[in-house]
Design an enzyme around this catalytic site. Structure first.
Site, PDB file in Angstrom:
ATOM      1  N   ASP A   1      -1.608   6.527   6.084  1.00 23.39           N
ATOM      2  CA  ASP A   1      -2.716   5.728   5.545  1.00 23.39           C
ATOM      3  C   ASP A   1      -3.104   4.714   6.621  1.00 23.39           C
ATOM      4  O   ASP A   1      -2.390   3.745   6.858  1.00 23.39           O
ATOM      5  CB  ASP A   1      -2.253   5.018   4.260  1.00 23.39           C
ATOM      6  CG  ASP A   1      -3.310   4.062   3.693  1.00 23.39           C
ATOM      7  OD1 ASP A   1      -4.370   3.892   4.331  1.00 23.39           O
ATOM      8  OD2 ASP A   1      -3.053   3.484   2.611  1.00 23.39           O
TER       9      ASP A   1
ATOM     10  N   LYS B   1     -12.650  -1.533   5.680  1.00 25.72           N
ATOM     11  CA  LYS B   1     -11.914  -2.517   6.470  1.00 25.72           C
ATOM     12  C   LYS B   1     -12.479  -2.581   7.893  1.00 25.72           C
ATOM     13  O   LYS B   1     -12.758  -3.645   8.413  1.00 25.72           O
ATOM     14  CB  LYS B   1     -10.419  -2.197   6.515  1.00 25.72           C
ATOM     15  CG  LYS B   1      -9.804  -1.816   5.173  1.00 25.72           C
ATOM     16  CD  LYS B   1      -9.744  -2.978   4.204  1.00 25.72           C
ATOM     17  CE  LYS B   1      -9.500  -2.568   2.763  1.00 25.72           C
ATOM     18  NZ  LYS B   1      -8.259  -1.883   2.475  1.00 25.72           N
TER      19      LYS B   1
ATOM     20  N   TRP C   1       0.819  -1.219   0.000  1.00 31.66           N
ATOM     21  CA  TRP C   1       0.000   0.000   0.000  1.00 31.66           C
ATOM     22  C   TRP C   1       0.845   1.257   0.000  1.00 31.66           C
ATOM     23  O   TRP C   1       0.564   2.208  -0.740  1.00 31.66           O
ATOM     24  CB  TRP C   1      -1.012  -0.010   1.147  1.00 31.66           C
ATOM     25  CG  TRP C   1      -2.068  -1.053   0.911  1.00 31.66           C
ATOM     26  CD1 TRP C   1      -2.271  -2.194   1.627  1.00 31.66           C
ATOM     27  CD2 TRP C   1      -3.036  -1.075  -0.152  1.00 31.66           C
ATOM     28  NE1 TRP C   1      -3.309  -2.917   1.084  1.00 31.66           N
ATOM     29  CE2 TRP C   1      -3.794  -2.261  -0.007  1.00 31.66           C
ATOM     30  CE3 TRP C   1      -3.333  -0.218  -1.213  1.00 31.66           C
ATOM     31  CZ2 TRP C   1      -4.833  -2.601  -0.882  1.00 31.66           C
ATOM     32  CZ3 TRP C   1      -4.366  -0.558  -2.092  1.00 31.66           C
ATOM     33  CH2 TRP C   1      -5.102  -1.737  -1.910  1.00 31.66           C
TER      34      TRP C   1
HETATM   35  C1  LIG Z   1      -7.735  -1.301   1.145  1.00 30.86           C
HETATM   36  C2  LIG Z   1      -6.626  -0.317   1.309  1.00 30.86           C
HETATM   37  C3  LIG Z   1      -6.441   0.757   0.426  1.00 30.86           C
HETATM   38  C4  LIG Z   1      -7.249   0.929  -0.849  1.00 30.86           C
HETATM   39  O1  LIG Z   1      -8.517   1.278  -0.639  1.00 30.86           O
HETATM   40  P1  LIG Z   1      -9.525   1.442  -1.883  1.00 30.86           P
HETATM   41  O2  LIG Z   1     -10.763   1.814  -1.181  1.00 30.86           O
HETATM   42  O3  LIG Z   1      -9.585   0.144  -2.613  1.00 30.86           O
HETATM   43  O4  LIG Z   1      -9.003   2.531  -2.738  1.00 30.86           O
HETATM   44  C5  LIG Z   1      -5.430   1.655   0.682  1.00 30.86           C
HETATM   45  N1  LIG Z   1      -4.617   1.502   1.743  1.00 30.86           N
HETATM   46  C6  LIG Z   1      -4.750   0.475   2.599  1.00 30.86           C
HETATM   47  C7  LIG Z   1      -3.830   0.360   3.766  1.00 30.86           C
HETATM   48  C8  LIG Z   1      -5.764  -0.465   2.408  1.00 30.86           C
HETATM   49  O5  LIG Z   1      -5.898  -1.491   3.269  1.00 30.86           O
END
Ligand SMILES: *Cc1c(COP(=O)(O)O)cnc(C)c1O
Length: 372
Positions: free
Chosen positions: A175, A199, A101
């Site tokens: 993030d 998530k 990521w």
């Molecule tokens: C799932 C995830 C993303 C991407 O999210 P999207 O909604 O598919 O754009 C980005 N960063 C992390 C850490 C993730 O787990």
């Protein structure tokens, strides 16, 4: 009816109570005669849902007053572009790579400015976090980016770095998509944090951004208006129509979290859940998790089954992996297949996963190991 335990990495399981409340309110929210999806985002009903969600999240995560909470769209990946569009000021951005990521964020940012590597754990297959003292942060960095929980590689920062102690005045961008609300956050170390909701908070389509006020107002002129943090903040996330149903479900999740005792109580449970699973795997002959023990994720636990030669079986189609997944499904343990980029298995044990789910998984893994 008891539902199976769902170990999906995302979109992921939600607290059953949240789903039941949403189901009960689907046709008529609180006597309004309308479902939440059918309401104007500017009407008093939805405004009350929005305000409660914002207030509850601020309380749960102890977000200081000088931070704005924005409910946006586009997911984590869109933020990989939106952050540089708002914060780079046309200058350099430094990235710490600890998994897929953060790597994606780094590549995307390079389209909008000078993205630089401050540190990378790629050489060992993303199994550790390079120590902050070793990071190469430029004096001209507009911000430093990291992913505090790598959903695919199962690597989690157990503390956020103190950039000022490293002699860096630039804001830290985090993030936190896959562990937001699973543990408290030290906001004194953060400039901006973002995360997709799917998530740990609610349905896909909602993106949470928490940003320090002094970082607003510097978007590049090419930044789409709907993604200009200052415009979004000035309009209480209603510059354009926000993802109303996602905000409502996240709001129900926030209420549920408060009833559970808040984020500190969730953290204790998450520690216990993760420990149960890692301790079992570390003592077994069949299962292996390759991540440095000091930075193993409490939320996403990638693991491999070993072959008869003792080597990890990466290929999900290997008969032993296929048998594991099939047996798991029959035992009511869903979505354990690993991410396609690393193979093997992954158990995501977010806030909504009760300890009983992890106990059931460990019992199944033990039984499978005895048979193997
Ligand atoms: C799932 C995830 C993303 C991407 O999210 P999207 O909604 O598919 O754009 C980005 N960063 C992390 C850490 C993730 O787990």
């Amino acid at each position: 009816m008891t539902r199976p335990f769902n170990f999906s990495a995302g979109p992921a399981a939600l607290p059953e109570e949240v789903l039941r409340t949403a189901a009960a309110e689907m046709l008529d929210w609180h006597g309004s005669g309308m479902g939440v999806m059918e309401m104007s985002h500017r009407g008093k009903e939805f405004i009350s849902i929005y305000e409660a969600a914002e207030r509850d999240l601020r309380e749960l995560l102890a977000v200081p007053a000088q931070f704005k909470i924005l409910f946006m769209q586009g997911g984590g990946l869109a933020e990989n572009a939106i952050v540089p569009l708002n914060l780079s000021r046309g200058g350099a951005m430094d990235f710490v790579l600890t998994g897929s990521w953060s790597q994606k964020s780094y590549k995307e940012a390079a389209r909008y400015g000078q993205a630089r590597l401050a540190a990378s754990a790629e050489a060992d297959g993303f199994c550790h976090v390079p120590p902050p003292a070793s990071w190469q942060i430029g004096a001209d960095a507009q911000y430093v980016h990291l992913c505090s929980n790598e959903t695919i590689h199962g690597v989690e920062f157990q503390a956020l770095p103190d950039l000022r102690a490293l002699g860096c005045e630039a804001p830290l961008v985090v993030d936190f998509s896959s562990h937001v609300c699973s543990r408290p956050i030290d906001w004194s170390r953060v400039g901006l944090a973002f995360g997709g909701a799917q998530k740990n908070l609610g349905p896909a389509g909602l993106t949470l951004v928490v940003v320090r006020e002094d970082l607003l107002g510097h978007a590049l002129s090419v930044c789409p208006s709907a993604f200009d943090y200052q415009l979004v903040a000035q309009n209480q996330s209603m510059y354009n129509t926000p993802p109303t149903y996602g905000i409502y479900i996240a709001g129900l999740t926030f209420q549920w979290l408060k009833k559970q005792g808040g984020v500190a109580a969730m953290e204790e449970r998450n520690i216990a859940k993760a420990q149960l699973l890692y301790d079992y795997m570390d003592g077994s002959q069949l299962y292996v998790n390759p991540v440095d023990k000091a930075v193993r994720s409490r939320m996403n636990v990638p693991f491999f089954l070993r072959g008869d030669d003792g080597q990890p079986l990466l290929d999900p189609a290997h008969p032993r992996n296929a048998a594991f997944l099939e047996g798991a499904k029959a035992a009511g343990l869903l979505q354990l297949k690993g991410h396609k980029s690393v193979g093997g298995m992954r158990a995501s044990i977010y806030n909504a996963m009760p300890i009983e789910g992890v106990q059931a998984l460990v019992a199944y893994m033990r039984e499978f190991e005895q048979r193997a």
